[in-house]
Design a protein around this motif. Sequence first.
Motif, mmCIF file in Angstrom:
data_model
loop_
_atom_site.group_PDB
_atom_site.id
_atom_site.type_symbol
_atom_site.label_atom_id
_atom_site.label_comp_id
_atom_site.label_asym_id
_atom_site.label_seq_id
_atom_site.Cartn_x
_atom_site.Cartn_y
_atom_site.Cartn_z
ATOM 1 N N GLY A 79 1.180 11.887 -10.042
ATOM 2 C CA GLY A 79 0.375 13.093 -9.866
ATOM 3 C C GLY A 79 -1.085 12.803 -9.593
ATOM 4 O O GLY A 79 -1.953 13.635 -9.870
ATOM 5 N N LEU A 80 -1.374 11.639 -9.016
ATOM 6 C CA LEU A 80 -2.743 11.240 -8.720
ATOM 7 C C LEU A 80 -3.094 11.575 -7.277
ATOM 8 O O LEU A 80 -2.227 11.659 -6.413
ATOM 9 C CB LEU A 80 -2.914 9.731 -8.941
ATOM 10 C CG LEU A 80 -2.597 9.206 -10.334
ATOM 11 C CD1 LEU A 80 -2.668 7.681 -10.349
ATOM 12 C CD2 LEU A 80 -3.527 9.810 -11.362
ATOM 13 N N ALA A 81 -4.359 11.719 -7.030
ATOM 14 C CA ALA A 81 -4.850 11.952 -5.669
ATOM 15 C C ALA A 81 -4.681 10.688 -4.841
ATOM 16 O O ALA A 81 -4.654 9.573 -5.371
ATOM 17 C CB ALA A 81 -6.323 12.360 -5.714
ATOM 18 N N ALA A 82 -4.585 10.865 -3.537
ATOM 19 C CA ALA A 82 -4.506 9.720 -2.630
ATOM 20 C C ALA A 82 -5.715 8.820 -2.862
ATOM 21 O O ALA A 82 -6.840 9.299 -2.978
ATOM 22 C CB ALA A 82 -4.461 10.202 -1.191
ATOM 23 N N GLY A 83 -5.477 7.524 -2.960
ATOM 24 C CA GLY A 83 -6.557 6.569 -3.146
ATOM 25 C C GLY A 83 -7.054 6.439 -4.581
ATOM 26 O O GLY A 83 -7.964 5.655 -4.842
ATOM 27 N N ALA A 128 0.834 -1.202 0.000
ATOM 28 C CA ALA A 128 0.000 0.000 0.000
ATOM 29 C C ALA A 128 0.871 1.255 0.000
ATOM 30 O O ALA A 128 0.563 2.235 -0.679
ATOM 31 C CB ALA A 128 -0.947 -0.010 1.195
ATOM 32 N N ALA A 129 1.987 1.220 0.733
ATOM 33 C CA ALA A 129 2.905 2.362 0.759
ATOM 34 C C ALA A 129 3.544 2.563 -0.615
ATOM 35 O O ALA A 129 3.702 3.702 -1.075
ATOM 36 C CB ALA A 129 3.972 2.156 1.825
ATOM 37 N N LYS A 130 3.905 1.482 -1.279
ATOM 38 C CA LYS A 130 4.492 1.584 -2.619
ATOM 39 C C LYS A 130 3.466 2.120 -3.621
ATOM 40 O O LYS A 130 3.799 2.937 -4.484
ATOM 41 C CB LYS A 130 5.021 0.228 -3.071
ATOM 42 C CG LYS A 130 6.239 -0.222 -2.309
ATOM 43 C CD LYS A 130 6.702 -1.589 -2.751
ATOM 44 C CE LYS A 130 7.889 -2.049 -1.920
ATOM 45 N NZ LYS A 130 8.337 -3.384 -2.299
ATOM 46 N N LEU A 131 2.234 1.673 -3.501
ATOM 47 C CA LEU A 131 1.187 2.169 -4.395
ATOM 48 C C LEU A 131 0.905 3.649 -4.134
ATOM 49 O O LEU A 131 0.658 4.406 -5.074
ATOM 50 C CB LEU A 131 -0.080 1.329 -4.248
ATOM 51 C CG LEU A 131 0.037 -0.126 -4.716
ATOM 52 C CD1 LEU A 131 -1.227 -0.897 -4.359
ATOM 53 C CD2 LEU A 131 0.331 -0.208 -6.189
ATOM 54 N N ALA A 132 0.980 4.051 -2.875
ATOM 55 C CA ALA A 132 0.791 5.471 -2.548
ATOM 56 C C ALA A 132 1.903 6.299 -3.181
ATOM 57 O O ALA A 132 1.656 7.386 -3.724
ATOM 58 C CB ALA A 132 0.766 5.668 -1.036
ATOM 59 N N ARG A 133 3.122 5.801 -3.140
ATOM 60 C CA ARG A 133 4.255 6.501 -3.760
ATOM 61 C C ARG A 133 4.065 6.572 -5.271
ATOM 62 O O ARG A 133 4.324 7.602 -5.898
ATOM 63 C CB ARG A 133 5.568 5.787 -3.410
ATOM 64 C CG ARG A 133 6.776 6.341 -4.102
ATOM 65 C CD ARG A 133 7.171 7.714 -3.548
ATOM 66 N NE ARG A 133 8.352 8.178 -4.246
ATOM 67 C CZ ARG A 133 8.480 9.373 -4.805
ATOM 68 N NH1 ARG A 133 7.505 10.252 -4.713
ATOM 69 N NH2 ARG A 133 9.572 9.702 -5.436
ATOM 70 N N LEU A 134 3.593 5.498 -5.878
ATOM 71 C CA LEU A 134 3.344 5.486 -7.315
ATOM 72 C C LEU A 134 2.283 6.527 -7.677
ATOM 73 O O LEU A 134 2.434 7.265 -8.653
ATOM 74 C CB LEU A 134 2.927 4.094 -7.775
ATOM 75 C CG LEU A 134 2.643 3.909 -9.256
ATOM 76 C CD1 LEU A 134 3.846 4.321 -10.111
ATOM 77 C CD2 LEU A 134 2.251 2.470 -9.537
#
Length: 92
Positions: free
Chosen positions: A24-28, A13-19
Amino acid sequence: MRFYAANADDALAAKLARLRDVMGLAAGADIAAAIAALNTRLGLSNSVRALGYPDTDPEILAGLAMEVHFNAAGPRAPDRAEYRDIIADALG
């Protein structure tokens, strides 16, 4: 991408949040949808079938996918049913 996002542990989940952040995407935000939108903007297909991949039985391909050595590098290896769903989605 959808498979891993749906089955993410804290580390993934942390890696996906970094991606999301570097994209330039919003959280989630849905990363797979963002990649599909990018493909569309670039004139690329979102279906491997549209790229000329033969219309092969996802069940057969799922069995073959289970044996691929790249599974060892993934955060979690899909089971046969999950592979079937991933392949059916990729075929479009």
